[in-house]
Design an enzyme around this catalytic site. Structure first.
Site, short mmCIF file in Angstrom:
data_model
loop_
_atom_site.label_atom_id
_atom_site.label_comp_id
_atom_site.label_asym_id
_atom_site.label_seq_id
_atom_site.Cartn_x
_atom_site.Cartn_y
_atom_site.Cartn_z
N GLY A 75 0.84 -1.20 0.00
CA GLY A 75 0.00 0.00 0.00
C GLY A 75 0.87 1.23 0.00
N GLY A 120 0.70 9.33 1.99
CA GLY A 120 1.18 10.63 1.57
C GLY A 120 2.69 10.76 1.58
N SER A 146 5.54 4.47 0.33
CA SER A 146 4.89 3.19 0.07
C SER A 146 5.37 2.14 1.06
CB SER A 146 5.20 2.72 -1.36
OG SER A 146 4.76 3.67 -2.31
N VAL A 147 4.56 1.09 1.21
CA VAL A 147 4.87 0.01 2.13
C VAL A 147 5.04 -1.27 1.35
CG1 VAL A 147 4.14 -1.27 4.18
CG2 VAL A 147 3.54 1.14 3.94
N ASP A 159 -4.12 11.18 14.01
CA ASP A 159 -4.62 10.73 12.71
C ASP A 159 -5.30 9.36 12.84
OD1 ASP A 159 -3.20 10.27 9.35
OD2 ASP A 159 -5.14 11.02 10.02
#
Length: 828
Positions: free
Chosen positions: A501, A504, A507-508, A617
């Site tokens: 995924g 902002g 990426s992972v 968040d």
């Protein structure tokens, strides 16, 4: 001209005289018979490696003579040896370290000797002490080549330096012992010590109170130069250990390759640790034993329980409190806990208030030592046996065996899901039980979400990534993180080929370690933006552990490359299960446990950490699910730390639209209640299975919380199931659904003071507390669909949702204006 130079010459002679007398000369490494050390004066080894002088640990008011690395070598003052561990001084300027009667002696402010080398030698002027570059303080008489009369290497404190010996003298039966500090502000000998087995097994033992062994390195393998129970040494490329044994003594020593600054310590945690200093100006954690903190014997003291999955590790059991709060704040738990209400020893069946003593049930415990076995045919009989003995403090019954404990309970440990835990019944005064008819609330329990065999896993990780460095986050040595090399992360992720995924800041990717354990690697793709997020995540989650917080395993910081390495969560993030079309729909029971687990994680951040951590968040995307669907709060890139003496923090960062509290949107400094608001908005989505602002199946309802407000205030409780995710087919516990919705409405109150704490939320979801439906917040009072707009007021919230208010029109206009204004203030 000559008359002008004469005063200068006399001043120079005076300066030299003072320098020699008080040892002020720069670079001096020696104290001679006519010199002394006091105040801020120090001596430094010839090569600028070590420094000796007075120091004050932490916030203590006491001073000690100690040795530390010279500032050009190690910028952080790190004490490696202390002379007067048990006899501090209060005034370093009137205290004095000097040669007296052939010994090095420390005189306190009253000019009384409080520490000495205590050797027999001539008192001639040739006796002197010199600080060597290896950290050895040596007392000599005569030339430098002469044998030392005394040396600090023979009297270690808590640190074992390279070239020093730790062994056993067979002639004098004296063993050199590494002894921990009492706590971080008191170098007095603590409870934990490391010493060589005097019985000749060539193994080191760690002892509690110099009596109880709780760890051994295993025997020395001279061929492979390793200890049999220290697998980390198998790929050793930094340290070279050597063992020597003869008829007079046996000892170990070690050296370090490549001039690495290294130290081996017996830590206040009861663990031995090896560390090395990095060019990045911090200590690199190499390895420690025992691996788990709770494997340290009696780490939490009497009636203290250790839990490896929580921070702090130690808590007092029910009915007890820390015996010395100050020591516990310094992570010195050795004093243990004391009773809140004493038992009546005179009458073993009644407490001080005249009521019969009772027992608190403690499941999944590692039973304490020194149990006394008795005959009993049932749990009830075992309880009677304990109750009839004034000294009995606890009992356990298992398979027709009754065990009771007399006096203090030591080495209590809370286990988590490994199946080895037993139920312990702790004796308490009757007044400790508020509700005699219910045992609810005695033990909240530990969620069975952690993987089995943490110690084994950690050991394997250490072996396979030993070339990577364990880096300590912060100024103190508390736990460790792995500092990965970029090329190693490239290899385990197959050059970042399997993307999980993105967000902002990057990426992972999925990766597989050589031991087959799976990791998730977050690669920050915009360092200019991600640098702050990177540092925030490392400095927050890198220092905390909780079963409902994602574990940061390590990081990489090479040049412009910034990566974070986490435990892999095989079930991804919560949003994928709620808003997509997964093959396996989360049932209501699982959703409720996810809501509860997330609340526990946030409560820990807000209320249990040293500083309050505001996540900033909270949303389904940042709640990850492990193999058992246990929730883990993740992504701390926007997190803020708030000291306990403060309550607010001002931040220009913005979370995610739809989850922001009203005060945050207005630019007001936020509190932990901002997370509470976001959590409440997420609860609505857990119930509905859709975004709060998305249309319902009929296409009419635009904002789910307002629709829910109408349903829950105007219909029968059974109709509440109509609010559930349609994929659940109205299958769910009505009471739990109502409870979740009530909590959600309480969390999203407009005024932060009206919102609950996350600790209260946990208690409500656990069923410990009850909550009535709070007033519907004004921000949710506008309900719109394709036909009409309905306005709810506090006075009419119990009326039908289809009864419009007289000021519908004006309210609608205000809502539109507010929405427009709000949107303009939110930055992604």
């Amino acid at each position: 001209m000559e008359s002008k130079q004469k005063p200068r010459f006399l001043l120079s002679l005076l300066f030299i005289s003072i320098c020699l007398k008080s040892n002020l000369c720069s670079g001096a490494d020696t104290i001679t018979a006519n010199q002394s050390l006091s105040g801020d004066h120090t001596i430094v080894s010839a090569g600028g490696k070590f420094e000796l002088g007075f120091f004050k640990p932490g916030n203590s008011s006491n001073y000690y003579i100690g040795m530390w690395y010279y500032k050009t070598l190690v910028s952080l003052q790190t004490i490696v040896w202390v002379a007067n561990r048990e006899q501090p001084v209060s005034d370093r300027f009137s205290s004095e370290l000097r040669i007296s009667d052939g010994n090095l002696v420390l005189f306190n402010e009253s000019k009384l000797p409080i520490w000495s080398t205590e050797v027999r030698s001539s008192s001639g002027s040739s006796v002197h002490v010199v600080l060597l570059d290896n950290g050895n303080l040596v007392l000599r008489a005569g030339s430098e080549s002469s044998l030392p009369l005394w040396q600090s290497f023979d009297h270690p404190a808590h640190t074992w330096l390279p070239e020093a010996r730790i062994g056993f003298n067979k002639v004098t039966n004296i063993t050199q012992v590494l002894t921990s500090w009492k706590n971080v502000e008191d170098p007095a000998p603590g409870l934990y010590s490391l010493e060589l087995d005097p019985n000749g097994t060539d193994a080191y033992f760690i002892l509690w109170n110099r009596s109880r062994q709780y760890y051994t390195t295993g025997a020395w393998d001279s061929k492979n130069k390793i200890f049999s129970l220290v697998p980390e040494m198998r790929r050793n490329y930094i340290y070279n250990f050597n063992y020597s044994k003869n008829k007079n003594e046996s000892y170990f020593t070690y050296s370090v390759y490549d001039q690495t600054v290294s130290r081996f310590i017996m830590d206040v945690s009861g663990q031995i640790k090896q560390l090395s200093w990095l060019p990045s100006q911090q200590w690199n954690f190499f390895w420690s034993q025992p691996r788990q903190q709770c494997q340290v014997y009696a780490y939490c003291g009497a009636f203290g329980s250790c839990n490896v999955n929580s921070l702090p590790f130690c808590t007092c059991v029910k009915g007890f409190e820390p015996k010395t709060e100050v020591d516990w704040n310094l992570t010195d738990n050795s004093g243990g806990c004391k009773r809140l209400t004493m038992l009546n020893v005179a009458n073993s069946t009644t407490s001080s208030n005249g009521k019969e003593d009772r027992f608190s049930e403690m499941p999944s415990m590692s039973l304490p030592d020194n149990a006394v076995s008795t005959d009993a045919g049932s749990t009830a009989q075992c309880e009677i046996i304990c109750l009839s003995n004034p000294s009995c403090t606890a009992y356990a019954y298992d398979s027709s065996e009754c065990s009771i404990w007399i006096g203090d309970l030591l080495n209590l440990q809370q286990l988590t899901g490994d199946g080895n835990g037993k139920t312990l019944y702790l004796r308490l005064a009757a007044s400790e039980f508020k509700d005699p008819k219910s045992k609810r609330g005695l033990i909240i329990g530990v969620v069975v979400c952690s993987a089995v065999g943490i110690a084994v896993l950690l050991g394997v990780v250490v072996v396979v990534v030993l070339r990577n460095r364990y880096r300590v986050i912060g100024k103190t040595v508390e736990g460790s993180l792995v500092a990965f090399e970029y090329r190693d992360l490239q290899e385990v992720t197959k050059n970042f080929s399997e993307k999980l995924g993105g967000g902002g800041f990057g990426s992972v990717f999925k990766g597989t370690m050589p031991d087959s354990s799976v990791i998730a690697v977050k690669k920050l793709e915009s360092v200019s933006q991600g640098e702050k997020q990177f540092r925030t995540e490392v400095s927050t989650i890198g220092t905390i552990q909780h079963v409902n917080l994602v574990r940061l395993r390590g990081f990489c910081s090479e040049g412009a490359k910034r990566l974070l390495v986490y435990d892999y969560m095989p079930n991804g993030s919560l949003d994928a299960h709620l808003f997509s079309c997964p093959s396996d729909v989360l049932n209501w029971k699982t959703r409720y446990q996810i809501a509860l687990g997330t609340a526990r994680g946030l409560a820990y951040l807000h209320e249990k950490c040293r500083d309050c951590i505001i996540h900033c968040d909270i949303k389904p995307e940042n709640i990850l699910l492990d193999a058992e669907l246990c929730p883990k709060v993740a992504d701390f890139g926007l997190a803020k730390l708030v000291g306990r003496e403060f309550s607010r923090v001002l931040t220009t960062m913005r979370g995610t639209r739809g989850y922001l509290a009203p005060e945050w949107i207005s630019g007001i400094a936020v509190t932990a209640k901002a997370d509470v608001y976001s959590y409440g908005m997420m609860l609505f989505e857990i119930v509905s299975g859709r975004r709060n602002s998305d249309p319902s199946e009929d296409g009419k309802v635009k904002f789910f919380p307002t629709w829910a407000a109408g349903v829950i205030t105007s219909t029968e409780e059974s109709d509440v199931l109509s609010l559930l995710d349609p994929k659940l087919g109205r299958i769910g516990d009505v009471e739990e659904v109502i409870r979740v919705l009530r909590v959600a409405f309480w969390c999203v109150q407009d005024e932060e003071i009206h919102r609950p704490s996350m600790g209260q939320v946990v208690q409500i979801l656990e069923g410990v507390l009850d909550v009535n439906l709070p007033s519907v917040p004004r921000s949710l009072q506008v309900f719109g669909d394709s036909q009409h707009i309905v306005f709810f007021t506090e006075s009419s919230s119990s009326q039908s949702s289809h009864t419009p208010s007289n000021n519908t029109s004006s309210t609608s206009s205000q809502a539109k204006s507010t929405t427009s204004s709000t949107t303009s203030k939110i930055s992604e």
